[in-house]
Design a protein around this motif. Structure first.
Motif, PDB file in Angstrom:
ATOM      1  N   ALA A 265       0.833  -1.196   0.000  1.00  0.00           N
ATOM      2  CA  ALA A 265       0.000   0.000   0.000  1.00  0.00           C
ATOM      3  C   ALA A 265       0.870   1.248   0.000  1.00  0.00           C
ATOM      4  CB  ALA A 265      -0.903   0.002   1.226  1.00  0.00           C
ATOM      5  N   LEU A 266       0.361   2.322  -0.604  1.00  0.00           N
ATOM      6  CA  LEU A 266       1.062   3.591  -0.631  1.00  0.00           C
ATOM      7  C   LEU A 266       0.493   4.568   0.384  1.00  0.00           C
ATOM      8  CD1 LEU A 266       1.547   4.073  -4.459  1.00  0.00           C
ATOM      9  CD2 LEU A 266       3.151   3.162  -2.784  1.00  0.00           C
ATOM     10  N   GLN A 267      -0.605   4.204   1.038  1.00  0.00           N
ATOM     11  CA  GLN A 267      -1.174   5.065   2.067  1.00  0.00           C
ATOM     12  C   GLN A 267      -2.148   4.235   2.898  1.00  0.00           C
ATOM     13  OE1 GLN A 267      -4.256   7.853   0.457  1.00  0.00           O
ATOM     14  NE2 GLN A 267      -3.482   7.147  -1.505  1.00  0.00           N
ATOM     15  N   LEU A 268      -2.426   4.715   4.099  1.00  0.00           N
ATOM     16  CA  LEU A 268      -3.409   4.063   4.960  1.00  0.00           C
ATOM     17  C   LEU A 268      -4.799   4.551   4.542  1.00  0.00           C
ATOM     18  CD1 LEU A 268      -3.276   2.178   7.477  1.00  0.00           C
ATOM     19  CD2 LEU A 268      -3.580   4.222   8.862  1.00  0.00           C
ATOM     20  N   PRO A 269      -5.742   3.665   4.268  1.00  0.00           N
ATOM     21  CA  PRO A 269      -7.063   4.087   3.792  1.00  0.00           C
ATOM     22  C   PRO A 269      -7.725   5.078   4.753  1.00  0.00           C
ATOM     23  CG  PRO A 269      -6.802   1.721   3.540  1.00  0.00           C
ATOM     24  CD  PRO A 269      -5.618   2.189   4.313  1.00  0.00           C
ATOM     25  N   LYS A 270      -8.392   6.062   4.184  1.00  0.00           N
ATOM     26  CA  LYS A 270      -9.020   7.105   5.000  1.00  0.00           C
ATOM     27  C   LYS A 270     -10.045   6.540   5.975  1.00  0.00           C
ATOM     28  CE  LYS A 270      -8.437  10.910   1.714  1.00  0.00           C
ATOM     29  NZ  LYS A 270      -9.111  11.931   0.885  1.00  0.00           N
ATOM     30  N   ALA A 271     -10.702   5.466   5.585  1.00  0.00           N
ATOM     31  CA  ALA A 271     -11.784   4.924   6.413  1.00  0.00           C
ATOM     32  C   ALA A 271     -11.297   4.435   7.765  1.00  0.00           C
ATOM     33  CB  ALA A 271     -12.469   3.778   5.663  1.00  0.00           C
ATOM     34  N   ILE A 272     -10.012   4.124   7.897  1.00  0.00           N
ATOM     35  CA  ILE A 272      -9.536   3.593   9.173  1.00  0.00           C
ATOM     36  C   ILE A 272      -8.537   4.523   9.866  1.00  0.00           C
ATOM     37  CG2 ILE A 272      -9.907   1.218   8.425  1.00  0.00           C
ATOM     38  CD1 ILE A 272      -6.893   0.967   7.989  1.00  0.00           C
ATOM     39  N   ARG A 273      -8.332   5.703   9.329  1.00  0.00           N
ATOM     40  CA  ARG A 273      -7.323   6.582   9.930  1.00  0.00           C
ATOM     41  C   ARG A 273      -7.709   7.075  11.318  1.00  0.00           C
ATOM     42  NH1 ARG A 273      -5.545  10.244   4.693  1.00  0.00           N
ATOM     43  NH2 ARG A 273      -4.862   8.470   3.415  1.00  0.00           N
ATOM     44  N   ALA A 274      -8.995   7.224  11.574  1.00  0.00           N
ATOM     45  CA  ALA A 274      -9.416   7.699  12.906  1.00  0.00           C
ATOM     46  C   ALA A 274      -9.035   6.714  13.991  1.00  0.00           C
ATOM     47  CB  ALA A 274     -10.919   7.950  12.913  1.00  0.00           C
ATOM     48  N   ALA A 275      -8.773   5.455  13.610  1.00  0.00           N
ATOM     49  CA  ALA A 275      -8.366   4.455  14.599  1.00  0.00           C
ATOM     50  C   ALA A 275      -6.942   4.695  15.091  1.00  0.00           C
ATOM     51  CB  ALA A 275      -8.475   3.054  14.002  1.00  0.00           C
ATOM     52  N   VAL A 276      -6.179   5.496  14.353  1.00  0.00           N
ATOM     53  CA  VAL A 276      -4.815   5.829  14.758  1.00  0.00           C
ATOM     54  C   VAL A 276      -4.901   7.095  15.608  1.00  0.00           C
ATOM     55  CG1 VAL A 276      -2.472   6.354  13.989  1.00  0.00           C
ATOM     56  CG2 VAL A 276      -3.937   4.835  12.627  1.00  0.00           C
ATOM     57  N   ALA A 277      -4.920   6.936  16.922  1.00  0.00           N
ATOM     58  CA  ALA A 277      -5.139   8.057  17.833  1.00  0.00           C
ATOM     59  C   ALA A 277      -4.080   8.067  18.929  1.00  0.00           C
ATOM     60  CB  ALA A 277      -6.529   7.985  18.449  1.00  0.00           C
TER      61      ALA A 277
END
Length: 290
Positions: free
Chosen positions: A28-40
């Motif tokens: 992957a070239l980026q973390l999908p936007k749908a799961i970025r809020a999980a990175v807190a």
């Protein structure tokens, strides 16, 4: 980065730049936007999120020592500066032209705009054109630090040999030309993307060194765990983006460390080349807000 497989002709739209279509197994070239809020961040902590802005075009300018292209990226959006210089009409055209030059697009809007870019930035375009010719001839190319591209597989050489026979059909010759161009697109991109990967490695090393200094010798980091004894630490890196998890009181120092390491990486690789490596940087509670 620095992927080792040839890229076909298309370009795929990405968050930061158009991407070549290629092996579906690549990372992957980026973390999908749908799961970025999980990175807190943890309570009392924050995230320092940094993304190298237009990294590969800047690496190309530095590799080629193209002063005009380097100037286009000094203190500003490189794509916008290309428009302001009258090379193309819009920022989207500037982006398409640069990506087309690095990925070897010869059709559509991208292919149409590349000649305009070559007139404005001849040294940069000559570098990738030379790498493409080497690939089309079945030769290796290397990154700035000397990593070599793979040679074409035996099947590629068989195609080229078949096309050189006196009784070769037009279809066989077309197939050989297409295979040569495909490998040339791979080597064209290899020198830029591979060197960009080397810049990123230097950046990461500089960030780690500086974060250790912020922690201080009298505050040892735990071997693992969520808080690392109140020490800022690198928690994520992908392609040209990283995240540092930092106590709130060290956030400014961690952000400075990330910026300083990016500048240092440019100096380590390219010496006095007048190319800047700016970052898009945010200090935020979660990744989706960066």
């Amino acid at each position: 980065m620095g992927r080792g497989r040839p890229v076909p002709r298309g370009l795929r739209r990405g968050r930061h730049r158009d991407r070549p279509l290629g092996d579906r197994r690549r990372g992957a070239l980026q973390l999908p936007k749908a799961i970025r809020a999980a990175v807190a961040a943890d309570p009392g902590w924050t995230l320092v999120v940094a993304d190298a802005a237009q990294l590969e075009p800047r690496v190309l300018a530095a590799l080629a020592r193209d002063g005009a292209m380097a100037e286009a990226g000094r203190g500003r959006d490189m794509y916008r500066a290309i428009v302001d210089a009258g090379v193309v009409a819009t920022r989207e055209e500037a982006k398409l032209a640069l990506l087309g030059a690095m990925y070897g697009s010869t059709t559509g809007d991208s292919g149409r705009l590349v000649p305009q870019l070559a007139r404005a930035y001849p040294r940069a375009m000559a570098l990738v054109d030379r790498a493409a010719r080497d690939g089309e001839a079945g030769r290796r190319v290397t990154t700035l630090l000397g990593r070599s591209s793979p040679l074409p597989p035996a099947s590629w050489h068989e195609i080229q040999a078949a096309a050189s026979q006196p009784d070769a059909t037009a279809a066989v010759e077309r197939r050989a030309r297409s295979a040569a161009r495909d490998w040339g697109r791979f080597t064209r991109n290899f020198v830029v993307q591979g060197t960009a990967a080397e810049w990123a490695l230097c950046w990461l090393a500089g960030v780690r060194t500086r974060l250790t200094a912020i922690r201080g010798a009298d505050t040892p980091a735990a071997a693992s765990g969520g808080v690392f004894d109140r020490a800022p630490h690198l928690v994520y890196f992908l392609h040209d983006e990283l995240i540092v998890h930092s106590p709130v009181e060290h956030a400014d120092a961690a952000a400075d460390a990330v910026r300083d390491a990016a500048a240092e990486a440019g100096r380590l690789l390219f010496g006095d080349a007048p190319v800047e490596f700016p970052l898009e940087l945010a200090v935020t509670a979660d990744y989706s807000s960066a």
